[in-house]
Design a protein around this motif. Structure first.
Motif, mmCIF file in Angstrom:
data_model
loop_
_atom_site.group_PDB
_atom_site.id
_atom_site.type_symbol
_atom_site.label_atom_id
_atom_site.label_comp_id
_atom_site.label_asym_id
_atom_site.label_seq_id
_atom_site.Cartn_x
_atom_site.Cartn_y
_atom_site.Cartn_z
ATOM 1 N N ALA F 146 0.824 -1.223 0.000
ATOM 2 C CA ALA F 146 0.000 0.000 0.000
ATOM 3 C C ALA F 146 0.854 1.267 0.000
ATOM 4 O O ALA F 146 0.377 2.343 -0.332
ATOM 5 N N LYS F 147 2.118 1.139 0.393
ATOM 6 C CA LYS F 147 3.001 2.304 0.438
ATOM 7 C C LYS F 147 3.905 2.418 -0.779
ATOM 8 O O LYS F 147 4.547 3.455 -0.975
ATOM 9 N N SER F 148 4.003 1.344 -1.554
ATOM 10 C CA SER F 148 5.003 1.324 -2.636
ATOM 11 C C SER F 148 4.539 2.124 -3.841
ATOM 12 O O SER F 148 3.369 2.086 -4.224
ATOM 13 N N PRO F 149 5.480 2.821 -4.464
ATOM 14 C CA PRO F 149 5.189 3.454 -5.742
ATOM 15 C C PRO F 149 5.418 2.395 -6.825
ATOM 16 O O PRO F 149 5.995 1.335 -6.556
ATOM 17 N N ALA F 150 4.997 2.701 -8.046
ATOM 18 C CA ALA F 150 5.276 1.766 -9.139
ATOM 19 C C ALA F 150 6.527 2.172 -9.898
ATOM 20 O O ALA F 150 6.945 1.499 -10.838
ATOM 21 N N GLY F 151 7.122 3.294 -9.487
ATOM 22 C CA GLY F 151 8.351 3.733 -10.154
ATOM 23 C C GLY F 151 8.919 4.924 -9.430
ATOM 24 O O GLY F 151 8.291 5.482 -8.536
ATOM 25 N N ILE F 152 10.137 5.306 -9.810
ATOM 26 C CA ILE F 152 10.812 6.436 -9.172
ATOM 27 C C ILE F 152 10.286 7.735 -9.756
ATOM 28 O O ILE F 152 10.158 8.744 -9.092
ATOM 29 N N LYS F 153 10.056 7.714 -11.020
ATOM 30 C CA LYS F 153 9.625 8.908 -11.717
ATOM 31 C C LYS F 153 8.350 8.579 -12.453
ATOM 32 O O LYS F 153 7.911 7.455 -12.525
ATOM 33 N N ASN F 154 7.781 9.582 -13.026
ATOM 34 C CA ASN F 154 6.662 9.428 -13.931
ATOM 35 C C ASN F 154 5.444 8.813 -13.267
ATOM 36 O O ASN F 154 5.202 9.013 -12.090
ATOM 37 N N HIS F 155 4.693 8.096 -14.061
ATOM 38 C CA HIS F 155 3.381 7.646 -13.607
ATOM 39 C C HIS F 155 3.484 6.677 -12.429
ATOM 40 O O HIS F 155 4.373 5.863 -12.369
ATOM 41 N N HIS F 156 2.531 6.797 -11.532
ATOM 42 C CA HIS F 156 2.449 5.910 -10.378
ATOM 43 C C HIS F 156 3.616 6.065 -9.414
ATOM 44 O O HIS F 156 3.909 5.138 -8.660
ATOM 45 N N ALA F 157 4.292 7.235 -9.432
ATOM 46 C CA ALA F 157 5.413 7.450 -8.511
ATOM 47 C C ALA F 157 4.908 8.095 -7.231
ATOM 48 O O ALA F 157 5.296 9.201 -6.879
ATOM 49 N N TYR F 158 4.027 7.405 -6.526
ATOM 50 C CA TYR F 158 3.497 7.901 -5.257
ATOM 51 C C TYR F 158 3.072 6.689 -4.448
ATOM 52 O O TYR F 158 2.874 5.608 -5.007
ATOM 53 N N PRO F 159 2.947 6.852 -3.123
ATOM 54 C CA PRO F 159 2.564 5.706 -2.287
ATOM 55 C C PRO F 159 1.230 5.134 -2.765
ATOM 56 O O PRO F 159 0.287 5.902 -3.018
ATOM 57 N N GLY F 160 1.188 3.830 -2.933
ATOM 58 C CA GLY F 160 -0.026 3.193 -3.431
ATOM 59 C C GLY F 160 -0.011 3.061 -4.942
ATOM 60 O O GLY F 160 -0.879 2.416 -5.522
ATOM 61 N N GLY F 161 0.980 3.660 -5.567
ATOM 62 C CA GLY F 161 1.041 3.635 -7.032
ATOM 63 C C GLY F 161 1.169 2.224 -7.567
ATOM 64 O O GLY F 161 0.583 1.888 -8.601
ATOM 65 N N LEU F 162 1.930 1.398 -6.871
ATOM 66 C CA LEU F 162 2.094 0.018 -7.322
ATOM 67 C C LEU F 162 0.758 -0.721 -7.241
ATOM 68 O O LEU F 162 0.361 -1.425 -8.173
ATOM 69 N N LEU F 163 0.069 -0.542 -6.107
ATOM 70 C CA LEU F 163 -1.235 -1.179 -5.929
ATOM 71 C C LEU F 163 -2.195 -0.721 -7.027
ATOM 72 O O LEU F 163 -2.903 -1.534 -7.645
ATOM 73 N N GLU F 164 -2.187 0.586 -7.287
ATOM 74 C CA GLU F 164 -3.093 1.124 -8.300
ATOM 75 C C GLU F 164 -2.774 0.544 -9.681
ATOM 76 O O GLU F 164 -3.663 0.133 -10.428
ATOM 77 N N HIS F 165 -1.484 0.520 -10.014
ATOM 78 C CA HIS F 165 -1.071 -0.023 -11.312
ATOM 79 C C HIS F 165 -1.526 -1.472 -11.464
ATOM 80 O O HIS F 165 -2.072 -1.879 -12.492
#
Lengths: 330, 330, 330, 330, 330, 330
Positions: F146-165
Motif C-alpha cells: 500500500a506504500k510502494s510506488p510503481a516507479g521512481i519517476k513518472n506515472h504511479h510514482a506515489y505511495p499506493g502507485g504500485l497497488l493502483e497499477h
C-alpha cells in the motif's frame, strides 16, 4: 581391433563398434519408406547416422542414452560426415569399454572435485568459506554437479563438463587476479563457482542432454538464485549469523550479470569489478573453446580455412604450415 | 607543505602549488567578460580550472604543456570538482618536483623496457625473436615508445602509458597462455607487443596529448601495418631471409582484427586463436581499468554508487562496507 | 550450331557445347553413389551442373579453370536452373571460341587501359599525375590489373572486371564532379583509381577466382595501403621530393574509408568531401549492377517480380509491360 | 558601410545592420530578469542573438519573419558565435536591400523554373510529358514551389530551395543516366521532380519555416501521393485516357521509397532500378551539402578539423594546406 | 464419410475428399522426372501435397482456386505433415460442401457486417458517423470487404478475414477505452475500422490470395490514404461541409502510424493517444493469434514445446498437463 | 487561500504554501556562492526549487521526505517551470493537509485493496486462489504494498502507485481475456498481480523514492522470484500439497519474461499465451500513461505540439481544437 574414435573417422570407413545413441527418430523418406535417424557419440564427438528401410521394431529396440552396437559405413554428405548403418542393436555389457564414452574418467572427476575444494578452501574470507562448505559437503549436490554437462552442444557437453568448466575458469581467474590487485580474489573465485550452478537444474542429463521445462522457461540464472538462497539459509544456520548483506548482493549480482549484455538475456549489466571480470573471463574461455572446436571438427579437410560460420560472420583460419613451424608449444 | 595530489582534493581547499597545464582557452562569459579556462594535471589526474576576468596577457603567459604555479581554491560545480584560480603563472624550475608529474618515473620506464625485452627474448620462435630484436635495438623507436601515452583520456594517458599497457598485457597473456595449451604463446606475445604500436604515430605527445592528422584520418591499425612493413624489411636483411609468409599474415591479422568488432572500426574479425585471445584480453584489461577509474574519480563521494554513465548504460557499485570486510587483499 | 549462352538457357534444353569449369567436387548422394558437381560458365554467367554416377576418373579428367565439353540437359530445380550432364571432358583447342568466355575481349581491355591513362593524365595536379604515372608505367602491375576481377561473384567477376569497374566509376565521378564544384576532381579521380587496387592481391585469378589468404586475413583495404606506400616511394624518387603530406593522407583516407560504414569493415568513416563522394558513387554503382543482375538472372521467368532476396529484404519489380511502353531508351 | 554577412562575422564585431528575425522568445534568466532571444539571418546563414533586460514591449515590437534593424556586438560563447544586441527594431523599407535576404534572386528562380520546364519537356514519353505539363501550367502550384524551402534547417532552407534542389538533382540524374543505359531517363527525371513535392505542404513558409500539422502527422511522402493523385486526374482529363497503370505505380513507388531505408521512415524499400537510383543520388547530394555546410560554418576557426558531430559519429577534415595546393579547381 | 479436416489429419491417413487448390507447380525431381506440387486447404488450414510422376496434363487439369478431389495418403516429412496424392482432379459441384471451405459462413459474415455497422453507428461524433455511413452504404466496398482476407498467410487468411479482424479489434478497443477515459472512443473505433482498409486493394483474392502490384510497390498504408481521400470527398458532399481538418489529420495519422515502428515500414511513429492505443492493440491481437496458431499447427505432436521459431527467437510452451488442470475456461 | 497544485502553476506566481521536499542539495554557483536546490512536490507533480545565497544551516533545517513551508515565486527557466524560494522551513503539523500530498487517499487505497482481493478471490483455480490468499492475509506485505510506488519517476510514482497499477491492469486484463477465450483468465490475473511485486523491495519509499542496492544490483524480476518462493512454501503448508509444478513454472515465467524483450533486461522472452498477453497489456498501459503525462506536463503551453522527446524519437500532438470538438467523452 582398436576403436576408431569419432573425431578420427574419414570418408568411407567400415564401422563395427559401440556408440552412445541419442535423438533417435523414425522418419519416412519422400517415397514413404521409413528410415531410422540417430546421433551416435563417443567421448570425442558425435556423428549423425541413418538406417534405411527401418521398421518400428528397429526404432523400439533401444532407447536414447543406450550404448548400441552399430554396423555400417561412413560417407561425406553435404559437407559433413554421416554414417549409413546396416544394423543397430543394444550393446552387451561385455562389449563395452566405458572409458570410450566418458570425456572425463571417474578419476578425472575426482581430481577436479578435489581441486574445486582446494580452491574454495583457499579463500581468506570466512563467510564465503562457510558458504562454500555448504556446497562442498552436500553430497547430493556434488554428485549432480559431477554428472552435469556445461551445455547441450559443443564444448563441455558431457558428464562432468560443468565441473571441468568451473574449475578451469577458477584457475584462470586465480592467475588473472594476481595481475589486477584491485580485484577481490575471494569474491571472484566464489562468483566463478556459482555463476553456472543453475545448469544443474537447467539441463537434464538423463537419456542424453536436454533442457528441462524449468530451464527453458526460467533459465539457469534464475534457477541459481533459488539454489543460492537455500544454501545461504544453511550457511546462516551453520555460522549463527547471516552472510554480510553486501557480500550476498555482490554474489547474486555476479550470477545475475554474468551474461554481460542484455541481448544475451542478462537481466543486469555488470556493475562491480568482480562481475565485469567474471563476464570477460567466461567470454574468453567460451570463445577459445568455440574456435578450437570449429577448427577441429571442420569438414573442409584439405583447406586451411573452415567453412563460413553464419553466427560468427566469418571463416576461421586453421593454417597452412605445420604448427611447429611457428613457435614451440602449439 | 607536501603536495595535495589531484585525486586527493576535496571541496573548498586552498591551492598554492604547481600543475601541468593543457587545453588553455580564453573565453567570454555571457556578459562579455573574458575568463581563462585550462586543465591542470599532476600524475594522479586532472582538474578543470577557471580564472575570472582574465586578460589576453594571462592567456599568453604560458603554453599548453608548461608547468604552472597556481593559486586559488576548489569548489564542486555541477557534480564535479573545479578550481577557481586567482593566479596562474609559469613555474620556476626550482619549484618543480618532476616526479609529481610523471605517472611513471624514469626508473619505472626503464624497468618496463627491460621487462619488455625479457619477455620478447623469451620467445622460442627464431624469426619472431629476430623481428622483435629489430624493434628493441631501434633506439629512436624505443624512445618514442617510452614517451607515448596509450590514449588521449582515461587510463594510461601519460608518457610511458603505452609501454606500461603493452607490458602488463603481455604478462597477463603469458599467464593465460599457460592455461590454454592450444594458444601459441610466441605469436600471442608478439601480437600483444604490436597491436597498439600504431599509437606512437596516432597520438602526438608534444604540448599535451592529441590525435595527429594521420591518426584521425587513418587510425593506429593502418599506421601499425606500415611500421611493421618497415621492420619486416629490416628483419629480412638481418636474417638473410624473410619471415615465413604465414607468420607475417598471422601477425598482421592480429593487428588488423584486435578491435574485435566491425562497430569499433575493426576492418577484420579475429579468425585465429591468438587473434581472438588478444582481442578478449585487451578488452578485459580496458574494462577493468575503466571501471576502476570511474569508481575512483566519481564525484558522488558519499554514495556507494557512481553517477550514471551514459556510454556504459549503468551506474557502478563502489560498495557500502569497508573493503576489508569482504575478502582479504582488496 | 551457334552457342546458347548461359543467360539464354531455359528449362529442358539439350546441351552440347563448351564451358569454363570451376568448383568441381565429387560427392556421394544419400545412397552412397558418387556424383560430380561443377560450376559451368561462359561470359554471360554460370550454371551449376551435376553428373550422376560419376567415377573418380571423371573427377580427375579436368581441372578447375579448364574449358570442358559438356553434354546433357537443363532442368529447373528448386527455383533455379541446373544442368544434368551425361558427359564432361576437356575441350580440344579447336572447339573453343575464346571470345565466348571472356566478358571483355583483349580489345576491350586495351580500350579500357587507354581510357584509364587518358583520365589519369588529365589531372591538373602534378604530384598526383606523377604518382599515377608510376602505376601506368609498371607493366607487371598493369598486366595483373587487366586480369583481375572486381569480385568473386556477381558483377565484374571476370578478368578485366576490376579495370572495367574502376574506369566506369572514374567516368561517373568525372561527370558528377562537374555538378559539384566543391569537389576536387583530381583527388576524386585518383581516389577512385586506388580504392579497389588491393583486390589485385586480395583475389587470386588462377583456376577460377578465390580469396587469397592475405585477402581473407587482411582485406583489400589494408593491402592497398602497402601497395600505395611502395608507389609513393617510387614517385618520390621520380620527382625528387615526396608528395605533399596532406595529399598522401587524403588519398590513403579515401582508400581506408571507402566502405563508408563500420559495419562493412571500414576502419574509418569518410571525413573529407572526396571520401564521401567516392563512397556514395561506389555504392550507387554497386546497387545498380546488383539490381540489374538479380532481375536478369531471376528464375521466376513468367512473373513481373523476382523471388524474395533475403539479404536485400525485398523482391524486385521487373515490370509487366514491354520496356518500350515507358520512355524510349530502356 | 557594406553589409557584413553572417558567415563572415568574427568575434567582437560591432553590428549595426538589418537581419531577418525568427524564433523570438522572451525568457527570464536565473535571476528572474527577462531577456529577448531571437535568431537573426541573412542569405548566408543565421546567428543567435540575445538582448538582456528586455521588456514585453521589445518582444511585441516585431514579429517572426520581419526584417529588423539590430545594434550590438558579436562574441564567441560555448564554441559558437552569438550576438549581444542592445537594440532590435523593425526595419524601415528604405533601409532594406532585399537581395541580402534571398539566397536566390527572382532572376535565379526564374532561371531554375525555366530549366525545370526544359528538362521535363525533354522527356520522350508522352504520358509523362502530359503529366508534367499539368504541374508546369498550374500557376498556383509553381508559385508555391518557388517559395518553398527544401528543409527547415541546413541546406536549401530558403525560399526557392526546393526548386533548386529538384533542378540540381535532375541535372545530376540526367548525367548519370547517360552512364547507365539500363536506367529509364524519363522515369528517373519525373521521379526526381516528384520525390520531394510533398514538402510544399509539409513545410510552411510564413513567418519563418516550420512544419505544418499535416507535415508532422503525415509527412511529405504521404502528402505527395495525394498531390499526385489530383494531377493524375487532371492529366487523364487532358489526354482523354489515364496514364498507363504501371507508369503510375512506378512513379508512386519512387515517391514512397525514396528515403531508401525503413529506419528513415520509408514505407517501402526501392524495388525498381529508377527508385534505387533516385534514393542513391538524393543521398549523395544530401551528404555533399551537409559536409560542405558543416565545414563552412564550423566554429573551430584555427583548426583543420571541425568539431565532433554526434549524429555523424565523426569530425570532418577541413584541411591544413591552401586548397590550391592540391588540384586545380577547388 | 464425414470430412477429415486438415487440422485433424495425422500420419499415414488415407485421403479421399475435396480440397481447395493453390500454388500448383510442375517440377522435375533430381532424376528429371516431373511431379506436381500443390497446396490443399479447407477452412481449418492447409497441407502441402505432391503427386509423383505427374504429366503436363495433370498440371493443366485444374486451376489455382479450384476445388479438387484428391486421393492419396498423408505422411510426416521433415517434421511436417504432407500428402502424397495418387490422383487430383477438379471436383463436381455435387460433391462439394461449400461450408467446409469457408472459415466464415455467409451468416457469419452477415453477422460481422451488422456488428460493424452497430459499432460505427454508436459513435457520438457526427462528422465521424457521416464518414462511416459513406463506407457502410457503399455496397461495392462492403462486398469487397466481405471477401478480403487480412493476410496472405497465417491468421485471418480467408475471405471475410479482414472484416473479422476489424470487428474483433473494434470490440477489444471498445472495452479497453472504457478503462482509459483519456482515450477518445469514437476516434479510436474509426481508426481501428480504417487502419487495414488498404488491404482490400493490397491483396487480391482471385485464385488464391496474393499481393497485387500496387500492394507490393505501395503497401496498404498508402492505398488506404487514397481510399479515405475519396470517401472524405463524398462525406463533404453529403454533409455540405468538410470534416474538421484536425479530425481528418488524426484519422490519417492513425492509418499512417499503425505499424508503430520505422522498422516495420511505418512512415510515422504514433504521436496521439489513439494512434498509440491502436498500434498496441493491433500488436496484442497479432501476437495472440500468432502464438495460438504456432501452438496449434506445431508438428512436434508429443512434445510440450513447439519447434524453434527463428523469427520469434524462441520455442513456445504448449504445456504438459491437461489444460483443465490450470484454471477453468481454457 | 486554497492550495495551488503543482500542475496548475504558471509563470511568475507568488508561492506561500506547503510542499513535500526531496533531493535537497547545497551547491556553489560559479562565483562560489552557495545555493540550495530541492524538489518540491504535492500529489499532482513536482517542481524544482532554488534558494540563492543559502547557508549550511538552511540545508540542515529539514530532511528529504519532510513537508516544508515555502515562500517564493515561480518562473520559466530553460523551457520548464522552476521556483525561486526566499524561504524554506519545516512545516508545522497544523498547517498541513495530508490529502494534498497523497495521490491516493487512505480511502482510495482501501478501495483498491478491496478490489484486489475481489479479483483474486474470483479465480476458479483452487491452488492459485490459495496462493493469492497467502499474499492477501500477510498484513506486513499488504502494508508495504500500500506504500510502494510503481516507479521512481513518472506515472504511479506515489505511495499506493504500485497497488493502483496492479489493480488497474488486472481490470484491463479481465476485460481483454473475455475477448480471447484461449487465454487462461486465472493465470493471467495472477501473473498481473505478481509481475511487479519485486518493486516492493526494489524501491525504497523512505525519505522520497529511490532504488535500493538490491534493486540496482538484482532488479525487481529477480527479487519477485525470491518473494514468490517464500509464499509458495507457505501455500504448500496451507494446502498440504505444493502447487502443481507447471502452474508454478507458468507463474514464474510470467514474472521472468514480462519485460518482453532482451534489450529491456528480460532474461527470457514470453513463451506462453498468458506471458505474451501480460507483456503486451503492461506495455499498452505504460505507453498510454507516458503519453498522457508528457502531454499534460509539457512546457510549450501555447503549442499544439509537445517538445521533442529524444527517448521516444518524436514530438506528441496535443491537438489544436477543443477536445469536445472531436467525439464526446474526451
Amino acid at each position: 581391433m582398436p576403436r576408431r574414435f569419432v573425431t578420427d573417422l574419414g570418408h568411407q570407413e567400415n564401422i563395427d563398434q559401440i556408440f552412445l545413441a541419442s535423438q533417435k527418430q523414425l522418419r519416412p523418406n519422400r517415397n514413404g519408406n521409413l528410415y531410422l535417424q540417430v546421433d551416435l557419440a563417443d567421448r570425442t564427438g558425435s556423428i549423425s547416422a541413418r538406417m534405411w528401410n527401418a521398421q518400428e521394431a528397429d526404432y523400439r529396440s533401444f532407447e536414447d542414452g543406450d550404448l548400441v552396437h552399430v554396423e555400417g559405413a561412413t560417407q561425406i554428405y553435404q559437407g559433413g560426415l554421416q554414417l549409413i548403418a546396416t544394423s543397430i542393436c543394444k550393446a552387451r555389457p561385455d562389449e563395452v569399454n566405458l572409458a570410450d564414452f566418458m570425456s572425463l574418467t571417474p578419476a578425472d572427476i575426482d581430481r577436479l572435485a578435489l581441486r574445486l575444494s582446494e580452491l574454495l578452501r583457499s579463500m581468506q574470507d570466512l563467510p564465503l568459506r562457510n558458504l562454500a562448505e555448504c556446497f562442498l559437503t552436500d553430497d547430493a549436490f556434488m554428485e549432480r554437479l559431477a554428472k552435469s554437462p556445461a551445455g547441450i552442444k559443443n564444448h563441455h557437453a558431457y558428464p562432468g563438463g560443468l565441473l571441468e568448466h568451473v574449475v578451469n575458469l577458477m584457475e584462470v581467474a586465480d592467475s588473472v587476479a594476481g595481475h589486477y590487485p584491485i580485484l577481490n580474489r575471494d569474491l571472484l573465485l566464489m562468483g566463478v563457482f556459482l555463476h553456472d550452478m543453475g545448469k544443474v537444474e537447467e539441463l537434464s542429463s538423463e537419456h542424453g542432454f536436454a533442457y528441462t521445462d524449468a530451464g527453458q522457461l526460467l533459465g539457469h540464472v534464475i534457477l541459481a538464485i533459488s539454489m543460492l538462497d537455500a544454501k545461504l539459509a544453511q550457511a546462516e544456520e551453520l555460522a549463527g549469523e547471516p552472510l554480510p548483506e553486501e557480500t550476498v548482493l555482490r554474489l547474486k549480482h555476479m550470477i545475475v550479470s554474468h551474461h554481460g549484455e542484455y541481448e544475451f538475456g542478462s537481466p543486469k549489466l555488470p556493475m562491480t569489478l568482480e562481475a565485469i571480470a567474471l563476464h570477460q573471463l567466461d567470454n574468453l574461455d567460451a570463445k577459445l573453446h568455440n574456435f578450437q572446436q570449429l577448427m577441429r571438427d571442420d569438414a573442409n579437410m584439405d583447406s586451411p580455412w573452415t567453412q563460413y560460420h553464419q553466427n560468427l560472420g566469418r571463416k576461421l583460419f586453421k593454417g597452412r604450415v605445420e604448427a611447429e613451424r611457428v613457435g614451440g608449444q602449439k
